[in-house]
Design an enzyme around this catalytic site. Structure first.
Site, PDB file in Angstrom:
ATOM      1  N   HIS A  62       0.748  -1.044  -0.175  1.00  0.00           N
ATOM      2  CA  HIS A  62       0.040   0.179  -0.163  1.00  0.00           C
ATOM      3  C   HIS A  62       0.850   1.125  -0.143  1.00  0.00           C
ATOM      4  CE1 HIS A  62       0.055   0.933   4.382  1.00  0.00           C
ATOM      5  NE2 HIS A  62       0.175  -0.454   4.646  1.00  0.00           N
ATOM      6  N   ASP A 163       5.800   1.600   6.766  1.00  0.00           N
ATOM      7  CA  ASP A 163       4.397   1.029   6.588  1.00  0.00           C
ATOM      8  C   ASP A 163       3.834   1.847   5.644  1.00  0.00           C
ATOM      9  OD1 ASP A 163       1.884  -0.266   6.810  1.00  0.00           O
ATOM     10  OD2 ASP A 163       1.573   0.433   9.038  1.00  0.00           O
ATOM     11  N   GLU A 193      -5.196   1.411   2.544  1.00  0.00           N
ATOM     12  CA  GLU A 193      -5.098   0.493   3.249  1.00  0.00           C
ATOM     13  C   GLU A 193      -5.296   0.846   4.700  1.00  0.00           C
ATOM     14  OE1 GLU A 193      -3.347  -2.615   5.889  1.00  0.00           O
ATOM     15  OE2 GLU A 193      -2.744  -0.506   5.771  1.00  0.00           O
ATOM     16  N   GLU A 194      -4.834   1.811   5.220  1.00  0.00           N
ATOM     17  CA  GLU A 194      -4.826   2.134   6.767  1.00  0.00           C
ATOM     18  C   GLU A 194      -6.392   2.485   7.031  1.00  0.00           C
ATOM     19  OE1 GLU A 194      -2.470   1.751   8.631  1.00  0.00           O
ATOM     20  OE2 GLU A 194      -0.588   1.828   7.548  1.00  0.00           O
ATOM     21  N   ASP A 216       3.646  -6.440   3.535  1.00  0.00           N
ATOM     22  CA  ASP A 216       3.646  -5.367   4.590  1.00  0.00           C
ATOM     23  C   ASP A 216       4.416  -5.441   5.461  1.00  0.00           C
ATOM     24  OD1 ASP A 216       2.377  -3.094   5.928  1.00  0.00           O
ATOM     25  OD2 ASP A 216       0.343  -3.606   5.264  1.00  0.00           O
ATOM     26  N   HIS A 302       3.712   2.393  13.159  1.00  0.00           N
ATOM     27  CA  HIS A 302       2.903   3.521  13.383  1.00  0.00           C
ATOM     28  C   HIS A 302       3.471   4.339  14.268  1.00  0.00           C
ATOM     29  CE1 HIS A 302      -1.291   1.876  11.731  1.00  0.00           C
ATOM     30  NE2 HIS A 302      -0.113   1.507  10.774  1.00  0.00           N
TER      31      HIS A 302
HETATM   32 CO    CO Z   1      -0.275   0.366   8.801  1.00  0.00          CO
HETATM   33 ZN    ZN Z   2       0.413  -1.321   6.422  1.00  0.00          ZN
END
Ligand code: CO
Ligand code: ZN
Length: 333
Positions: A62, A163, A193-194, A216, A302
């Protein structure tokens, strides 16, 4: 690959605002892919045409990252925000954000009754240097990403949005190194995606692959007092078995483990208790698609300083190549 990764992680691309990232990727793969298109929700789809004797494989990473969106500007010109994706306030106090316009801001926090408790997101504000509301350079609805440069610490790299720009960089590298394959390989750089996996969901519907893999990052269990998890940094890419959104098709797991063993690539097996990936949305597309996931171990996911080990990244690309170069037989066929 490091240069490509740096361009990608330092790009602006909060959920739903992936244009800058897509432009970088397009530049990197122009002339390498046999076909490049963008679907209606913004996912970039590159195809490598095989010899015609194989299957249709979809690899996805992503483009979007977590970020913030302005909900309110107060009388003194401070901006209040809510999250795009899952944002942990504790990681961000004193950090900086960057808006699409290039405008920078500092993340401040309200005075609280108990300073030992982590703040809530609505206790954070963005100081963009404005004197008051009329002169504030940002507005309700403006979107920001966290602002950090990529840095190296030994063989480990730290950056925001590993990410999943790391997954994007690995797909680009796989496409570059892939000379011959029996398969039709779709490299999908997905949007959103998130929050909803809307990009991968719609791409899977139109491509209708025989098998799919999401690439990922995943958390590790090797930091002080971490939640016990059998994934460590530097011990190889992880083959996912389960996360909170899916059970991986055992035939896909077996295929991945077999190819890793044959090619003598170190690997780990992953069970992630909180979180999921695009694989979850792809698996339930149409009447179901055998789907797995290749996870790259990553500390501090994150946060604005997500850390990965380059050995895992290199081994991850090797495993992807081993998977797409040879015929695929899922065990009950
Ligand atoms: Co993420
Ligand atoms: Zn991710």
């Amino acid at each position: 690959m490091k240069e490509t990764l740096q361009k990608l992680v330092e790009s602006f691309g909060p959920v739903g605002y992936e244009d800058e990232v897509r432009a970088v990727i397009r530049q990197e793969i122009e002339g390498v892919a046999d076909q490049i298109s963008v679907n209606k929700l913004g996912s970039l789809i590159a195809v490598k045409q095989g010899s015609g004797r194989g299957k249709k494989i979809m690899l996805v990473a992503h483009m979007d990252e977590i970020g913030l969106i302005v909900t309110h500007i107060d009388a003194r010109g401070f901006a209040r925000v809510t999250q795009l994706g899952t944002v942990y306030p504790i990681y961000h106090i004193g950090g900086r954000v960057r808006f699409a316009s290039g405008q920078l801001g500092v993340i401040g926090v309200d005075r609280r009754e108990d300073n030992n408790k982590p703040p809530a997101l609505d206790q954070l504000y963005i100081d963009v240097g404005a004197k008051d509301k009329p002169s504030c350079p940002v507005q309700v609805g403006d979107v920001a990403c966290f602002h950090r440069s990529m840095e190296a610490v030994g063989n480990r790299l730290i950056a925001k949005s590993m990410d999943d720009r790391l997954g994007c960089a690995m797909l680009i590298e796989t496409l570059r190194r892939l000379r011959t394959t029996p398969h039709e390989v779709y490299f999908v750089f997905s949007t959103q995606e998130e929050m909803t996996s809307a990009g991968a969901r719609t791409a899977a519907y139109s491509i209708e692959p025989d098998v799919a893999l999401a690439i990922d990052v995943t958390d590790t269990g090797d930091t002080p007092r971490a939640l016990p998890k059998a994934v460590e940094l530097g011990k190889g890419p992880a083959i996912k078995l389960q996360d909170s959104g899916m059970i991986v098709d055992p035939r896909v797991k077996e295929w991945m483990v077999k190819r890793a063993r044959e090619a003598r690539i170190p690997y780990q097996l992953e069970i992630l208790r909180g979180g999921t990936t695009d694989a979850q949305a792809i698996q339930i597309s149409r009447d179901g698609i055998p789907t797995g996931s290749l996870s790259v171990p990553c500390r501090y996911t994150h946060s604005p300083s997500e850390m990965v080990d380059m050995a895992d990244v290199e081994n991850g690309v090797k495993l992807l190549l081993a998977l797409v170069k040879k015929p695929i037989v899922l065990s009950d066929e």
